[in-house]
Design a protein around this motif. Structure first.
Motif, PDB file in Angstrom:
ATOM      1  N   VAL A  49       1.541  11.982   3.015  1.00 24.78           N
ATOM      2  CA  VAL A  49       2.159  10.680   2.815  1.00 24.78           C
ATOM      3  C   VAL A  49       1.132   9.605   3.136  1.00 24.78           C
ATOM      4  CG1 VAL A  49       4.521  11.431   3.287  1.00 24.78           C
ATOM      5  CG2 VAL A  49       3.115  10.555   5.160  1.00 24.78           C
ATOM      6  N   ALA A  50       1.303   8.459   2.489  1.00 29.42           N
ATOM      7  CA  ALA A  50       0.542   7.254   2.797  1.00 29.42           C
ATOM      8  C   ALA A  50       1.510   6.332   3.518  1.00 29.42           C
ATOM      9  CB  ALA A  50       0.033   6.597   1.522  1.00 29.42           C
ATOM     10  N   SER A  51       1.137   5.913   4.712  1.00 24.74           N
ATOM     11  CA  SER A  51       2.050   5.063   5.473  1.00 24.74           C
ATOM     12  C   SER A  51       1.326   3.828   5.994  1.00 24.74           C
ATOM     13  CB  SER A  51       2.690   5.836   6.625  1.00 24.74           C
ATOM     14  OG  SER A  51       1.718   6.200   7.575  1.00 24.74           O
ATOM     15  N   HIS A  52       2.113   2.803   6.181  1.00 30.95           N
ATOM     16  CA  HIS A  52       1.630   1.553   6.764  1.00 30.95           C
ATOM     17  C   HIS A  52       2.669   1.144   7.807  1.00 30.95           C
ATOM     18  CE1 HIS A  52       0.018  -2.423   7.258  1.00 30.95           C
ATOM     19  NE2 HIS A  52       1.175  -2.957   6.915  1.00 30.95           N
ATOM     20  N   CYS A  53       2.230   0.983   9.043  1.00 30.27           N
ATOM     21  CA  CYS A  53       3.145   0.651  10.150  1.00 30.27           C
ATOM     22  C   CYS A  53       4.303   1.643  10.207  1.00 30.27           C
ATOM     23  CB  CYS A  53       3.656  -0.777  10.016  1.00 30.27           C
ATOM     24  SG  CYS A  53       2.354  -2.024  10.120  1.00 30.27           S
ATOM     25  N   ASN A  54       3.982   2.926  10.026  1.00 27.30           N
ATOM     26  CA  ASN A  54       4.947   4.031  10.062  1.00 27.30           C
ATOM     27  C   ASN A  54       6.009   3.968   8.964  1.00 27.30           C
ATOM     28  OD1 ASN A  54       3.780   5.406  12.259  1.00 27.30           O
ATOM     29  ND2 ASN A  54       4.713   3.930  13.661  1.00 27.30           N
ATOM     30  N   VAL A  55       5.742   3.240   7.893  1.00 28.22           N
ATOM     31  CA  VAL A  55       6.632   3.192   6.735  1.00 28.22           C
ATOM     32  C   VAL A  55       5.944   3.922   5.587  1.00 28.22           C
ATOM     33  CG1 VAL A  55       7.785   1.706   5.046  1.00 28.22           C
ATOM     34  CG2 VAL A  55       7.669   1.011   7.460  1.00 28.22           C
ATOM     35  N   VAL A  56       6.610   4.936   5.041  1.00 28.18           N
ATOM     36  CA  VAL A  56       6.044   5.708   3.937  1.00 28.18           C
ATOM     37  C   VAL A  56       5.989   4.828   2.697  1.00 28.18           C
ATOM     38  CG1 VAL A  56       6.376   7.699   2.421  1.00 28.18           C
ATOM     39  CG2 VAL A  56       6.810   7.917   4.874  1.00 28.18           C
ATOM     40  N   GLN A  57       4.779   4.675   2.156  1.00 30.40           N
ATOM     41  CA  GLN A  57       4.580   3.873   0.952  1.00 30.40           C
ATOM     42  C   GLN A  57       4.210   4.726  -0.249  1.00 30.40           C
ATOM     43  OE1 GLN A  57       1.808   0.772   2.148  1.00 30.40           O
ATOM     44  NE2 GLN A  57       3.545  -0.512   2.677  1.00 30.40           N
ATOM     45  N   GLY A  58       3.917   5.992  -0.002  1.00 31.34           N
ATOM     46  CA  GLY A  58       3.580   6.891  -1.085  1.00 31.34           C
ATOM     47  C   GLY A  58       3.463   8.306  -0.568  1.00 31.34           C
ATOM     48  N   TYR A  59       3.427   9.240  -1.497  1.00 32.00           N
ATOM     49  CA  TYR A  59       3.337  10.650  -1.139  1.00 32.00           C
ATOM     50  C   TYR A  59       2.706  11.401  -2.296  1.00 32.00           C
ATOM     51  CZ  TYR A  59       7.419  10.803  -4.121  1.00 32.00           C
ATOM     52  OH  TYR A  59       8.260  10.665  -5.186  1.00 32.00           O
ATOM     53  N   ALA A  60       2.183  12.579  -1.984  1.00 35.89           N
ATOM     54  CA  ALA A  60       1.531  13.385  -3.012  1.00 35.89           C
ATOM     55  C   ALA A  60       1.533  14.841  -2.584  1.00 35.89           C
ATOM     56  CB  ALA A  60       0.091  12.909  -3.232  1.00 35.89           C
ATOM     57  N   GLY A  61       1.443  15.716  -3.583  1.00 37.06           N
ATOM     58  CA  GLY A  61       1.438  17.140  -3.295  1.00 37.06           C
ATOM     59  C   GLY A  61       0.521  17.900  -4.223  1.00 37.06           C
ATOM     60  N   LEU A  62      -0.008  18.991  -3.703  1.00 36.69           N
ATOM     61  CA  LEU A  62      -0.958  19.834  -4.417  1.00 36.69           C
ATOM     62  C   LEU A  62      -0.563  21.288  -4.221  1.00 36.69           C
ATOM     63  CD1 LEU A  62      -3.910  19.710  -5.785  1.00 36.69           C
ATOM     64  CD2 LEU A  62      -4.710  20.394  -3.519  1.00 36.69           C
ATOM     65  N   ALA A  63      -0.682  22.067  -5.286  1.00 40.05           N
ATOM     66  CA  ALA A  63      -0.544  23.520  -5.204  1.00 40.05           C
ATOM     67  C   ALA A  63      -1.888  24.097  -5.627  1.00 40.05           C
ATOM     68  CB  ALA A  63       0.561  24.016  -6.121  1.00 40.05           C
ATOM     69  N   ALA A  64      -2.475  24.931  -4.788  1.00 40.91           N
ATOM     70  CA  ALA A  64      -3.793  25.488  -5.080  1.00 40.91           C
ATOM     71  C   ALA A  64      -3.725  27.005  -5.116  1.00 40.91           C
ATOM     72  CB  ALA A  64      -4.803  25.033  -4.025  1.00 40.91           C
TER      73      ALA A  64
END
Length: 148
Positions: A49-64
């Protein structure tokens, strides 16, 4: 963007991620059960997750899987889109795929999502095909893109 922190996604992030999933993807949004299962498979899956001041602003996932990796998802809160968070998340996925030994990365994106396609192309992805009516119920095609 410098004040945005990337960290591993945890089950505590799921309410925020699910809210964004529904806002961004509507009928195609992942369920809480699906996300929990993804988080349990840390051998082949990696979610952040990408967070700013503990607020999630984005997320991403990968399968390898050995030499091949799949971008499972990238989502950025619409209120902060255009600020580089999607690029930050994508670059983290690319770095992790390289760390895991993947030489080829595959993703699928709606053909009508021009900003996302432009982002992926700027990071070396090329469109290799189209999956017809992949996104349901809208019957929207998906561009299949590969890097590597």
């Amino acid at each position: 963007m410098s004040d945005v922190q990337l960290r591993a996604m945890t089950s505590d992030d799921l309410p925020s991620v699910l809210r964004l999933e529904h806002e961004l993807f509507g009928a195609q949004a992942w369920t809480e059960h699906m996300l929990r299962e993804e988080l349990c498979d840390d051998a082949t899956r990696w979610y952040i997750v990408a967070s700013h001041c503990n607020v999630v602003q984005g997320y991403a996932g990968l399968a390898a899987f050995g030499e091949e990796a799949h971008v499972m998802t990238i989502g950025t809160d619409p209120n902060v889109q255009g600020r580089g968070i999607g690029r930050l998340l994508l670059r983290a996925l690319l770095a992790e795929s390289a760390r895991r030994g993947a030489s080829r990365i595959i993703l699928e994106v709606r053909v009508d999502n021009k900003p996302a396609i432009a982002l992926y192309e700027s990071e070396g992805f090329v469109t290799v095909g189209v999956r017809k009516r992949y996104y349901q119920p809208e019957n929207v095609d998906a561009a299949v893109m590969i890097r590597g």
